[in-house]
Design a protein around this motif. Sequence first.
Motif, PDB file in Angstrom:
ATOM      1  N   ARG A 249      45.914  48.358  37.298  1.00  0.00           N
ATOM      2  CA  ARG A 249      45.917  45.887  37.085  1.00  0.00           C
ATOM      3  C   ARG A 249      47.103  45.986  38.095  1.00  0.00           C
ATOM      4  O   ARG A 249      48.494  46.720  37.828  1.00  0.00           O
ATOM      5  CB  ARG A 249      45.908  46.136  35.676  1.00  0.00           C
TER       6      ARG A 249
ATOM      7  N   ILE B  61      51.030  39.916  37.445  1.00  0.00           N
ATOM      8  CA  ILE B  61      50.813  39.205  36.062  1.00  0.00           C
ATOM      9  C   ILE B  61      52.559  38.661  35.569  1.00  0.00           C
ATOM     10  O   ILE B  61      52.133  37.294  35.131  1.00  0.00           O
ATOM     11  CB  ILE B  61      49.962  40.050  35.363  1.00  0.00           C
TER      12      ILE B  61
ATOM     13  N   VAL C 188      42.188  40.574  34.329  1.00  0.00           N
ATOM     14  CA  VAL C 188      42.404  41.325  33.417  1.00  0.00           C
ATOM     15  C   VAL C 188      40.858  40.968  32.784  1.00  0.00           C
ATOM     16  O   VAL C 188      40.069  40.229  32.970  1.00  0.00           O
ATOM     17  CB  VAL C 188      42.764  40.261  32.271  1.00  0.00           C
TER      18      VAL C 188
ATOM     19  N   VAL D 221      40.320  38.561  26.774  1.00  0.00           N
ATOM     20  CA  VAL D 221      42.159  38.283  27.609  1.00  0.00           C
ATOM     21  C   VAL D 221      42.077  37.166  28.162  1.00  0.00           C
ATOM     22  O   VAL D 221      43.169  35.677  28.186  1.00  0.00           O
ATOM     23  CB  VAL D 221      43.073  39.414  28.475  1.00  0.00           C
ATOM     24  N   THR D 222      41.516  36.828  29.000  1.00  0.00           N
ATOM     25  CA  THR D 222      41.262  35.619  29.955  1.00  0.00           C
ATOM     26  C   THR D 222      40.407  34.478  28.808  1.00  0.00           C
ATOM     27  O   THR D 222      41.272  33.271  28.825  1.00  0.00           O
ATOM     28  CB  THR D 222      40.035  35.422  30.880  1.00  0.00           C
TER      29      THR D 222
END
Length: 417
Positions: free
Chosen positions: A84, A89, A138, A142-143
Amino acid sequence: MGSGLTERSRRWRRRGQAERWDLWTRVSLSGAYVLEPLWASIMIGPTVGPVARWVMAACIALHAVICALLVHAGLDHYLGRRSRPVRLIALAAGLTVAGVVAGAVAYPDAQPGHPDGPASGLVVVLAIAFVVAVSSAVPLPVTAGVLAAAVATKFAVSRMEGAPVSVAVPAALGLGSLVLAWLLTYRVSMWGLKGVWELDHSRKAHARLAVAEERLRFARDLHDVIGRNLSVVALKSELAARLVERGRSGAMDEMREVSRIAHESLAEMRAVVRGYRTADLDTELAGARSVLASAGVRCQVIGDGRGLSAEVQSTLGWVVREGTTNVLRHSEARMCTVSLRRSTTGGTDRLTLSMENDGVTGPESPDGRRPIGNGFPGVAERLAALGGSVVTTREPPDRFRLTAELPLPVAVQEETP
């Protein structure tokens, strides 16, 4: 310039179907962020001064670049190619929060004659860009949390600008609806891309399994035919050696038996190899149709081997076998057509076998036509021994044709396959 365009065109044609889809998806998803500064200038530009406009344009352009990079890295994470992208991010989130806070501090009030101000415009632009970008990297929960935070921020900024609740709530929900529409488009594209790569991996797995099964069959035949005889040879050789050591008679008889078994084994091995190398044309055509169908390639066969000599059938059957392996291992074909036709050239009847597919991925020669090389040495040798030839032809954008020609023996020139 023309040569550069030609080279790019060749590079594009050398890409497989999955690679083309991947590139198109990335360009379309990341390229959408080129519009972020333009969208911001339309929404916010007329309401701020020229200096503030240029500062905002530079900051939003940086935000767009980071979000585009996040989309690219997020797709790699979604496809399981990398971890990730936490740093991207965090950077994109920091720029988004900084932009919203700076807008709220610099423009806390609504513009005269408008229900909102530049701060609300910044929230809309930055929130849509960030939420959509981060969704690729994600999980969905989480989104959803990030989307809820964006909606709450829009409501708070609208209230700060003096909008009543009856106006702030619909504005916040409108932002949420707009983000959801963009999210749906992005998620569908991501799901489609993952499905294309999974199908591509499945095709390649089918090809590898087909080759592995053929190798196992050949190894099993050799083991069954030769393994027992070699065991007997080893035992009798050991027995003869012990007889010689002890000075006893019979060693010569045992060695004669070893020689006999060795000659039999050699003959049996040649028979196995000869059977492996002999390919009946109709059997190979049926096998090609079955193997290609299992790999998701529709196969159409026109003609058959009736009326052809065993030697011609064996040679053309080998062409079909190698051509099928070539389609499985080196193409992204969806359709393959195998056809047999007879023609007369210079008073000599010739038989032409062609295998054409729509998934070429290899490099292209300057004239689009070249003789078969390292991949088909056995095919070229067999055809040459009968006065035939084999070539490949490429036709834009993705057609590939393998053509083998043989002069028909006199014995079969009166029959049509």
